[in-house]
Design an enzyme around this catalytic site. Sequence first.
Site, mmCIF file in Angstrom:
data_model
loop_
_atom_site.group_PDB
_atom_site.id
_atom_site.type_symbol
_atom_site.label_atom_id
_atom_site.label_comp_id
_atom_site.label_asym_id
_atom_site.label_seq_id
_atom_site.Cartn_x
_atom_site.Cartn_y
_atom_site.Cartn_z
ATOM 1 N N HIS A 217 0.878 -1.191 0.000
ATOM 2 C CA HIS A 217 0.000 0.000 0.000
ATOM 3 C C HIS A 217 0.901 1.222 0.000
ATOM 4 O O HIS A 217 1.493 1.572 1.022
ATOM 5 C CB HIS A 217 -0.908 0.001 1.230
ATOM 6 C CG HIS A 217 -1.894 1.146 1.231
ATOM 7 N ND1 HIS A 217 -3.216 0.963 1.557
ATOM 8 C CD2 HIS A 217 -1.761 2.463 0.946
ATOM 9 C CE1 HIS A 217 -3.847 2.128 1.474
ATOM 10 N NE2 HIS A 217 -2.978 3.059 1.114
ATOM 11 N N HIS B 211 1.754 5.297 -1.815
ATOM 12 C CA HIS B 211 1.404 6.449 -2.663
ATOM 13 C C HIS B 211 2.700 7.061 -3.178
ATOM 14 O O HIS B 211 3.558 7.445 -2.380
ATOM 15 C CB HIS B 211 0.630 7.498 -1.864
ATOM 16 C CG HIS B 211 -0.655 6.970 -1.301
ATOM 17 N ND1 HIS B 211 -1.861 7.087 -1.945
ATOM 18 C CD2 HIS B 211 -0.912 6.275 -0.161
ATOM 19 C CE1 HIS B 211 -2.813 6.511 -1.217
ATOM 20 N NE2 HIS B 211 -2.255 6.004 -0.129
ATOM 21 N N LEU B 212 2.819 7.146 -4.488
ATOM 22 C CA LEU B 212 4.062 7.697 -5.057
ATOM 23 C C LEU B 212 3.887 9.064 -5.694
ATOM 24 O O LEU B 212 4.852 9.650 -6.169
ATOM 25 C CB LEU B 212 4.653 6.722 -6.084
ATOM 26 C CG LEU B 212 5.293 5.462 -5.494
ATOM 27 C CD1 LEU B 212 5.789 4.551 -6.605
ATOM 28 C CD2 LEU B 212 6.431 5.800 -4.537
ATOM 29 N N LYS C 258 -9.668 -0.167 -6.068
ATOM 30 C CA LYS C 258 -9.631 0.469 -4.750
ATOM 31 C C LYS C 258 -10.894 1.271 -4.486
ATOM 32 O O LYS C 258 -11.262 2.129 -5.294
ATOM 33 C CB LYS C 258 -8.404 1.388 -4.673
ATOM 34 C CG LYS C 258 -8.264 2.182 -3.384
ATOM 35 C CD LYS C 258 -7.629 1.369 -2.280
ATOM 36 C CE LYS C 258 -7.693 2.053 -0.923
ATOM 37 N NZ LYS C 258 -6.512 2.841 -0.602
ATOM 38 N N HIS D 274 -10.474 1.466 1.642
ATOM 39 C CA HIS D 274 -10.176 2.432 2.698
ATOM 40 C C HIS D 274 -11.431 2.466 3.559
ATOM 41 O O HIS D 274 -12.395 3.161 3.246
ATOM 42 C CB HIS D 274 -9.866 3.818 2.094
ATOM 43 C CG HIS D 274 -9.569 4.858 3.131
ATOM 44 N ND1 HIS D 274 -8.379 5.562 3.168
ATOM 45 C CD2 HIS D 274 -10.280 5.304 4.196
ATOM 46 C CE1 HIS D 274 -8.380 6.389 4.202
ATOM 47 N NE2 HIS D 274 -9.536 6.258 4.841
ATOM 48 N N HIS E 142 -4.885 -0.425 5.966
ATOM 49 C CA HIS E 142 -4.383 0.343 7.123
ATOM 50 C C HIS E 142 -5.298 0.266 8.346
ATOM 51 O O HIS E 142 -5.825 1.274 8.818
ATOM 52 C CB HIS E 142 -4.107 1.812 6.756
ATOM 53 C CG HIS E 142 -5.099 2.442 5.807
ATOM 54 N ND1 HIS E 142 -6.435 2.511 6.065
ATOM 55 C CD2 HIS E 142 -4.929 3.025 4.592
ATOM 56 C CE1 HIS E 142 -7.044 3.112 5.057
ATOM 57 N NE2 HIS E 142 -6.155 3.427 4.153
ATOM 58 N N ASP F 78 1.389 2.595 3.513
ATOM 59 C CA ASP F 78 0.535 3.767 3.280
ATOM 60 C C ASP F 78 1.387 5.032 3.261
ATOM 61 O O ASP F 78 0.916 6.112 3.642
ATOM 62 C CB ASP F 78 -0.598 3.877 4.319
ATOM 63 C CG ASP F 78 -1.708 4.819 3.839
ATOM 64 O OD1 ASP F 78 -1.714 5.161 2.632
ATOM 65 O OD2 ASP F 78 -2.551 5.214 4.658
#
Length: 334
Positions: free
Chosen positions: A13, A15-16, A95, A132, A167, A240
């Site tokens: 998990h 985020h880029l 997602k 989420h 998460h 995350d």
Amino acid sequence: MKTLTLRKPDDLHLHLRQGDVMGEYARESARSFARGLVMPNTLPPVCDPAGMLKYKKEIEKEAPGFEALMAFKLLPGMDPGIVAEMKKAGALIGKLYPAGATTNAEDGISSYRQIRDVLAAMEEEGMVLSIHGEHPEAPVLEREISYLKELKDIIRDFPKLKIVLEHLSCSESIAFLESCPGHVAGTVTTHHLLYTLDDLMGGALKPHLFCKPVVKREEDRKALVDAVCSGHPRLFYGSDSAPHPRASKEGGSCGAGAFTSPAALPLLAELFEKEGALDRLEDFVSRIGAEFYGLPLNSGTLTLKKENWTVPGEIGGAVPLAAGETLSWRVAES
Ligand SMILES: [Zn+2]
């Protein structure tokens, strides 16, 4: 010197972001992880095969040797036919962001009933639904608990759909996972294993630790640590990690997201060592998640050295978790 060699971990998990900063974040992840499951809440969102493949190519070009596992964002009104196309293009998950739950989720889903046919197609295709799980209208500390009812309904209506509850942040969610069938699993972050509300705002407010779901009570942290360190077979690692520009975290309106990947493995090693569970770290970061997703286990290794180092104050314009702190384990340069 004491060292710990693990099968190279996966961050399931991540985020880029996009644009100029993305490469630096991707290379930072590549230092510790062989693969990262890259979340699709970019602007515009990742929601079609061409956009997804373009993003994957950009990431892998910036961080050679790092494999970007891809996701697409579920949107209201989506054609269920997209599921087979995304699967063919290599997407690992769809997602679900409840509308307004976190960064760039304003266009999310208000009820799973809105995308019933898409979820049915995912079940049919064997694609994983990643959630989420926070109810945006509930009080902030109750949002995850409040979403459990919706989760129960999704699991009841789609009994074969593989689901990842992302998460997890509270003890009730861990208890809930126990009641779920074996094809429902969860990710746990570094920060939810290490910090509580008191770390976030018991003294001076720590904007770089502000994320959704927010870190919670000590009982919650303890429940997560106990579950993970006892080798729970359906809990695996997802950082995350979500870098924001320093100015936006330290300004008058702080976005949710903690940039956790740079110090993730050293912090986890410290925690597992303290819990007497260092021998379980590899399962948590390198095996359980890969097996849940049906991915081959990574063949490379990562070595951690018992050696003090100080986490940099800023990387790619964002402040990482534990910035400026001295940690007792470090990732050996390969
Ligand atoms: Zn996330």
